[in-house]
Design a protein around this motif. Structure first.
Motif, mmCIF file in Angstrom:
data_model
loop_
_atom_site.group_PDB
_atom_site.id
_atom_site.type_symbol
_atom_site.label_atom_id
_atom_site.label_comp_id
_atom_site.label_asym_id
_atom_site.label_seq_id
_atom_site.Cartn_x
_atom_site.Cartn_y
_atom_site.Cartn_z
ATOM 1 N N ASP A 58 -5.924 2.948 9.097
ATOM 2 C CA ASP A 58 -4.890 2.224 8.355
ATOM 3 C C ASP A 58 -3.941 3.135 7.598
ATOM 4 O O ASP A 58 -2.948 2.678 7.039
ATOM 5 C CB ASP A 58 -5.521 1.219 7.387
ATOM 6 C CG ASP A 58 -6.401 1.880 6.336
ATOM 7 O OD1 ASP A 58 -6.763 3.066 6.518
ATOM 8 O OD2 ASP A 58 -6.733 1.218 5.335
ATOM 9 N N TYR A 112 -6.897 -1.686 13.203
ATOM 10 C CA TYR A 112 -5.878 -2.056 12.229
ATOM 11 C C TYR A 112 -4.598 -2.362 12.991
ATOM 12 O O TYR A 112 -4.195 -1.605 13.883
ATOM 13 C CB TYR A 112 -5.638 -0.918 11.239
ATOM 14 C CG TYR A 112 -6.847 -0.618 10.385
ATOM 15 C CD1 TYR A 112 -7.094 -1.340 9.223
ATOM 16 C CD2 TYR A 112 -7.738 0.384 10.746
ATOM 17 C CE1 TYR A 112 -8.206 -1.070 8.436
ATOM 18 C CE2 TYR A 112 -8.860 0.659 9.970
ATOM 19 C CZ TYR A 112 -9.084 -0.066 8.824
ATOM 20 O OH TYR A 112 -10.192 0.183 8.047
ATOM 21 N N GLN A 114 -0.400 -3.974 12.873
ATOM 22 C CA GLN A 114 0.786 -4.204 12.049
ATOM 23 C C GLN A 114 1.936 -4.570 12.965
ATOM 24 O O GLN A 114 2.037 -4.054 14.088
ATOM 25 C CB GLN A 114 1.117 -2.957 11.244
ATOM 26 C CG GLN A 114 2.178 -3.150 10.163
ATOM 27 C CD GLN A 114 2.342 -1.908 9.300
ATOM 28 O OE1 GLN A 114 2.104 -0.787 9.736
ATOM 29 N NE2 GLN A 114 2.737 -2.093 8.047
ATOM 30 N N GLU A 153 2.026 -6.736 6.516
ATOM 31 C CA GLU A 153 0.899 -6.012 5.943
ATOM 32 C C GLU A 153 0.012 -5.517 7.080
ATOM 33 O O GLU A 153 0.001 -6.080 8.180
ATOM 34 C CB GLU A 153 0.080 -6.939 5.039
ATOM 35 C CG GLU A 153 0.833 -7.471 3.831
ATOM 36 C CD GLU A 153 0.850 -6.495 2.664
ATOM 37 O OE1 GLU A 153 0.391 -5.345 2.856
ATOM 38 O OE2 GLU A 153 1.315 -6.874 1.584
ATOM 39 N N GLN A 155 -3.423 -5.343 8.860
ATOM 40 C CA GLN A 155 -4.606 -6.200 8.924
ATOM 41 C C GLN A 155 -5.692 -5.528 9.750
ATOM 42 O O GLN A 155 -5.410 -4.921 10.780
ATOM 43 C CB GLN A 155 -4.277 -7.551 9.559
ATOM 44 C CG GLN A 155 -3.417 -8.455 8.713
ATOM 45 C CD GLN A 155 -3.306 -9.847 9.307
ATOM 46 O OE1 GLN A 155 -4.248 -10.324 9.940
ATOM 47 N NE2 GLN A 155 -2.174 -10.491 9.111
ATOM 48 N N LEU A 169 0.688 -12.617 12.446
ATOM 49 C CA LEU A 169 1.218 -11.567 11.586
ATOM 50 C C LEU A 169 2.566 -12.014 11.034
ATOM 51 O O LEU A 169 3.438 -12.442 11.798
ATOM 52 C CB LEU A 169 1.383 -10.263 12.362
ATOM 53 C CG LEU A 169 0.103 -9.646 12.939
ATOM 54 C CD1 LEU A 169 0.446 -8.478 13.866
ATOM 55 C CD2 LEU A 169 -0.823 -9.176 11.823
#
Length: 565
Positions: A58, A112, A114, A153, A155, A169
């Motif tokens: 991340d 992760y 985005q 963000e 996730q 998202l």
């Protein structure tokens, strides 16, 4: 060549190949992401390209890995046309990705993720074409850092193509404006609107320059100076790496600098500020285009008149506002990689305006070696010709020890994911945009198909016949160029340039040796052994001294007195 790592029809018939407004294609396994944005973040509709980035970590945020070279996480891209707030853009198993082609190919596990969107602007160009492209916000076409673009963000999720997934998202964040460094006693930042480019694009277009002043500039108000124009990718950094601060370097970086004959920015500052260093001004241009972080400093059908804008708008502006000697002998060029091509290109296209070029590891300057491809004879860019039973891939990048790293096919695939219609903002497609013709859709006509590698030789011949193959340009126009270029061309490259750029330099030197009436009197030097991208024959401070000696040799006595103190 790009050392930074990131990156129509007419009105009424604008089509986007994978518009998120259309119903998503049926899935054959895998999963999907549903991307949207709230009206509180952006009130109107958006046209652009939506990305989903997948990473095993991340930090840094996954979005910063999108479009990067090397062993980084996959990303996927889909065009959106007039996407409204809360409307969903779908990224699913049918959406193209890089380096994996589909979400189905991601191994089951925790990741992760985005999302972000690269927002496009509609341009009604003076040539009659209407195109949608990303308007640079003075970030240099880094879409994952471009002000105004939206992102989500990060996730943490579990992805398993066998069981499927549906992950939502929301693009709730907006990238803030770029902060341009403040002027100092040494460094000045210039930004002007180009009338020529604004007219071409039908939209305000800006060009800029970062000016590095010599020691004693304020104390000697009657002195005037020659100028080194450093060509490069878009950057907010000071010309020639100049840095008054000394952040220190690791032993590994010191070894790397030594291998390339380079000094740190602070060491260059100490030379610049010393008592016996040549008093010159250095300038780095800023000229991002809607296609790339840099225009290549020449006029082109797709980019517009950037060469004229720099020579007829920016440089006269600088000469009017700084004490520069406004004569050809006092304007010299340098630059590496993309800036290397630009420095030689500017000298060839404007031979009466500039007084010499010190060109470093330039992008391909002979298209018989377009990287490792012969643009005129090869049928396919992805594979070496002449094989019956095997396919031998061609590469765009290698280590300085010769280890192939990235195939042309994989790099083309990445660009294809970054943007349709030549809108990747990356290396191969800016060559298409600068050197090539306009396609029927109003966007650049590619030299090769990014999916198959098939070369369009009509595009190659267009590039050659319009002067962008600099080797061909020089040798076919030597009768007129020769007297203007003799003694002004200096080209330096490592023998194991990481992007195979040395191959075209060999070709250029071979052709230059054949020239007569006059002889070229060119200077070619090669870093050996195993010198990669970034090698130069001496430190930057030494190169500046070489350029200053050349200027003084070609200056008259009265002019010389203006800048010696």
């Amino acid at each position: 060549m790009n050392m930074r790592i990131n990156r129509v029809a007419c009105a009424g018939t604008f089509l986007l190949a994978a518009s998120a407004n259309a119903a998503p294609l049926p899935q054959a396994g895998g999963g999907k992401f549903e991307v949207s944005f709230p009206g509180s973040v952006h009130a109107g509709t958006l046209t652009g390209r939506v990305f989903v980035v997948v990473s095993t970590k991340d930090k840094p945020e996954p979005r910063f890995e999108a479009g990067s070279w090397g062993d980084l996480g996959p990303f996927f891209g889909v065009d959106v046309n007039a996407l409204a707030p809360e409307q969903i853009a779908v990224v699913d198993a049918s959406t193209p990705g890089s380096p994996v082609r589909s979400l189905r190919e991601i191994p089951a596990g925790d990741y992760y993720v985005q999302a972000l969107v690269n927002i496009y602007t509609e341009f009604h160009r003076a040539d009659g074409h209407t195109v949608w492209l990303h308007m640079d916000q003075w970030e240099g076409q880094h879409f994952n850092r471009s002000p105004g673009n939206l992102y989500s963000e990060v996730q943490k999720v579990h992805l398993d193509a066998a069981t499927g997934y549906d992950i939502k998202l929301s693009l709730t964040k907006e990238i803030p404006a770029v902060q341009v460094p403040a002027d100092t006693a040494w460094v000045k930042h210039i930004k002007i609107q180009s009338e020529m480019l604004t007219k071409f694009w039908g939209h305000p277009i800006y060009i800029g320059a970062i000016v590095l002043l010599p020691k004693g500039y304020e104390e000697h108000p009657n002195a005037h100076y020659p100028v080194i124009y450093e060509q490069s990718h878009f950057s907010l950094r000071t010309p020639l790496g100049f840095n008054t601060e000394d952040p220190g370097v690791s032993p590994e970086m010191r070894a790397r600098l030594s291998d390339l004959n380079r000094e740190t920015g602070h060491e260059f500052y100490e030379s610049w500020n010393s008592g016996n260093f040549p008093r010159v001004i250095a300038v780095t241009f800023q000229h991002p285009t809607p296609y790339y972080d840099d225009s290549y400093a020449v006029n082109s059908l797709n980019n517009g008149p950037y060469g004229e804008a720099l020579v007829k708008e920016m440089i006269p502006y600088l000469e009017a506002h700084f004490r520069m000697i406004p004569r050809a002998y006092a304007r010299v060029l340098t630059g590496g990689s993309t800036g290397g091509w630009e420095s030689l290109g500017a000298q060839v296209f404007y031979p009466d305006f500039f007084g010499g070029t010190w060109t470093l590891f330039p992008d391909s300057i002979d298209f018989r070696r377009y990287g490792s491809v012969n643009a005129y004879e090869d049928e396919n860019a992805f594979f070496e010709p002449g094989h019956t039973w095997v396919q031998v891939p061609r590469y765009i990048m290698r280590s300085s020890e010769g280890q192939p790293e990235i195939t042309i096919q994989a790099f083309s695939q990445m660009e294809d994911v970054l943007g349709s219609h030549g809108r990747s903002g990356e290396q191969i497609e800016i060559w298409d945009a600068v050197y090539g013709p306009i396609g029927d859709d109003g966007y650049p006509k590619p030299l090769w198909d990014k999916k198959t590698g098939k070369i369009d030789h009509s595009v190659a011949l267009y590039m050659r016949d319009h002067g962008y193959d600099l080797s061909y340009n020089i040798r076919t126009n030597w009768a007129t160029l020769g007297p203007k270029l003799r003694g002004k061309i200096h080209v330096y490259v490592g023998d194991m340039d990481n992007f195979y750029l040395n191959l075209a330099v060999y070709k250029l030197e071979e052709e230059m040796k054949k020239l007569t009436n006059p002889v070229c009197d060119c200077d070619f030097q090669y870093g050996r052994p195993m010198k990669g991208h970034g090698w130069q024959p001496a430190t930057t401070a030494s190169l500046v001294k070489w350029m200053a000696e050349h200027v003084e040799k070609n200056a008259g006595g009265d002019d010389t007195k203006q800048w010696h103190y």
